[in-house]
Design an enzyme around this catalytic site. Structure first.
Site, short mmCIF file in Angstrom:
data_model
loop_
_atom_site.label_atom_id
_atom_site.label_comp_id
_atom_site.label_asym_id
_atom_site.label_seq_id
_atom_site.Cartn_x
_atom_site.Cartn_y
_atom_site.Cartn_z
N HIS A 104 22.41 7.80 45.37
CA HIS A 104 22.10 8.79 46.10
C HIS A 104 20.84 10.15 46.14
O HIS A 104 21.00 10.65 47.17
CB HIS A 104 23.76 9.66 45.66
N GLU A 105 20.49 9.59 45.18
CA GLU A 105 19.27 11.03 45.18
C GLU A 105 18.59 10.31 45.71
O GLU A 105 17.43 10.74 46.39
CB GLU A 105 18.93 10.87 43.58
ZN LIG Z 1 23.34 14.93 46.59
#
Ligand SMILES: [Zn+2]
Length: 226
Positions: free
Chosen positions: A162-163
């Site tokens: 996600h990051e």
């Molecule tokens: Zn995020």
């Protein structure tokens, strides 16, 4: 030094990127005093409420680093390679490698590769009440911070992927379903999906085909003026 991308005009207009765009293209520098409004968390509470602008600031820092290197060392390769350093996140080596592999198998216009020097962004680990996030260090460099506690509560590969999605230009969308990577912690800790959905894949391919070309043109233009 500033690279303006048409798609980034909103962030520039808000003045949020002025500070992060003027610094040298220092890479893999240690995180410094966080820039307010320039962070994107894994959970809604960690966000600043200015996620779209923050995401653009972060994406712009990464794309600028890649474009300047590419301008200095032209290549005919179609896909753009973004280099990362995992040196300062030793506990997350396998999640970072999985995340890179997931993204590399999901998109075609950009690829992630580890580099021991001159990385375009770096991963860090530690304890932070804000959880995990992507940010800029105030000197034009992007970094990803992985929080120990959050990575125990949530699926760590999903958090990392996600990051990393922020590196590739995607904003948060916490209200989305688990099948969406950028919904982050929104669907709760039981969501373990670490893969971007088709819309997210298309968006990243699009950003790196069009947005990157504009950044590269600018960097080449600047290089020719030296
Ligand atoms: Zn995020």
């Amino acid at each position: 030094m500033r690279i303006s991308l048409p798609l980034l005009s909103t962030a520039v207009g808000l003045g949020l990127t002025a500070a992060v765009l003027t610094g040298p293209a220092a890479t893999a520098a240690a995180p410094q005093e966080p820039v307010r409004g320039a962070q994107l968390g894994y959970e809604p509470s960690a966000g600043s409420g200015e996620d779209a602008a923050a995401n653009r600031a972060f994406f712009e820092a990464v794309i600028k680093s890649v474009a300047e290197k590419r301008a200095a060392n032209p290549t005919s390769a179609a896909a753009v390679t973004v280099y990362y350093s995992a040196t300062n996140a030793p506990s997350f080596r396998s999640q970072i490698a999985s995340s890179a592999q997931i993204w590399n198998s999901s998109v075609s216009n950009v690829r992630l590769a580890e580099s021991s020097s001159g990385a375009d962004f770096a991963y860090y680990e530690g304890n932070d009440p804000r959880g995990s996030y992507a940010s800029t260090n105030g000197h034009g460099s992007g970094y990803i911070f992985l929080d120990y506690q959050q990575n125990q509560q949530y699926n760590s590969t999903r958090v990392t992927a996600h990051e990393t999605g922020h590196v590739l230009g995607l904003p948060d969308h916490y209200s989305g379903p688990c099948s969406e990577l950028m919904s982050g912690g929104g669907p709760g800790p039981s969501c373990t999906n670490p893969y971007p959905n088709s819309a997210e894949r298309s968006r990243v391919n699009q950003l790196w085909a069009n947005g990157f070309k504009a950044a590269l043109d600018k960097a080449l233009e600047k290089a020719s003026q030296r």
